[in-house]
Design an enzyme around this catalytic site. Structure first.
Site: not given
Length: 284
Positions: A182, A276
């Site tokens: 990501h 996250c």
């Protein structure tokens, strides 16, 4: 699909660094590396996750958020969702809208349904992005600018869809080495004019563009592996960062940040850290 509530509640996130007031977490009760989906998991696949240690570390993180005045909401954990601790990926908040994501990895598909159930129960409106894959770890908000990672989890179709939904926003796609999963694993904004970056994962022209917008704080390869970019700002220059990422933490401290060091090393074995593990729904 837009789901509209009959008792709207305040939702607001205009950036990554205003004072965090409300956030969604999920305990790593069933956390495990079952199918290797990133480089970090590959490294730890034989060792796997010590759930007891992960639960303890997550509990300490959650308590510290509460101690700093953040309202912590916890989604229920389910055995069939071993990656559910990473709530950032299942949704994201832009302005006054919560978007629920379309998960790309089979092992994560369905997690977004649990978020949607909670939002419906709380009568909170949301917009379900179901046409193209997109995950919140690739979406970084900075006022009217959105930086969106083009990755194995977020595709061009999703970016085009967001451009249609948010015509007043400047949307900047950022390509990076997909092995880092990501965008927030290699780039993260921590103030109006500062951002953390692991430049080796991003092409030179993009780094140059970002350097024209931010004072970039470079993260070493060693601390990228322990997700040095993936800090969580809770506002007023207070930042959660991994205990042990000494270079990043010292650089932030030198710049006047109050670095709250926490050990979530067991959770990081699955490839995600503080950003996250958190889905902010109210900042300001």
């Amino acid at each position: 699909m837009i789901v509209v509530s009959n008792r709207p509640k305040r939702i607001q996130c205009n950036n990554e660094y205003d004072e965090l007031q409300k956030v969604i977490l999920c305990e790593p009760q069933f956390m495990a590396i079952r199918e290797v989906i990133n480089e970090t998991q590959e490294h730890f696949k034989n060792e796997n996750i010590n759930v007891g240690r992960a639960m303890k570390q997550h509990g300490q993180f959650s308590q510290l958020l509460s101690d700093h005045g953040v309202e912590v909401i916890k989604l229920p954990s389910f055995q069939h969702y071993p990656e559910q601790v990473f709530t950032r990926d299942i949704g994201f908040t832009i302005g006054q809208t919560i978007f629920t994501a379309e998960m790309a990895a089979d092992i994560r598909q369905g997690e977004e349904n649990e978020l949607q159930k909670w939002l419906k129960t709380e009568h909170i409106s949301f917009l379900n992005l179901s046409e193209h894959s997109i995950e919140g770890g690739d979406v970084i908000v900075d006022g009217n600018t959105l930086y969106i990672g083009m990755s194995s989890r977020t595709n061009e179709g999703a970016i085009h869809q967001l451009k249609g939904i948010l015509p007043d926003y400047e949307i900047i796609p950022i390509s990076f080495n997909e092995k880092y999963l990501h965008l927030d694993c290699v780039f993260n904004i921590v103030s109006p004019n500062e951002a953390l970056i692991f430049p080796e994962a991003i092409d030179h022209n993009t780094v140059k563009m970002l350097s024209s917008r931010f004072d970039l704080i470079e993260v070493t390869e060693k601390e990228q592996f322990t997700l040095g970019t993936n800090v969580l700002s809770i506002g007023r220059k207070k930042v959660f960062s991994l205990m042990g990422n000494h270079d990043v933490n010292n650089r932030l401290t030198e710049r006047g940040y109050d670095v709250i060091e926490v050990d979530i090393s067991e959770i990081i074995k699955s490839g995600g850290s503080f950003r996250c593990c958190t889905l902010p729904i109210l900042r300001g």
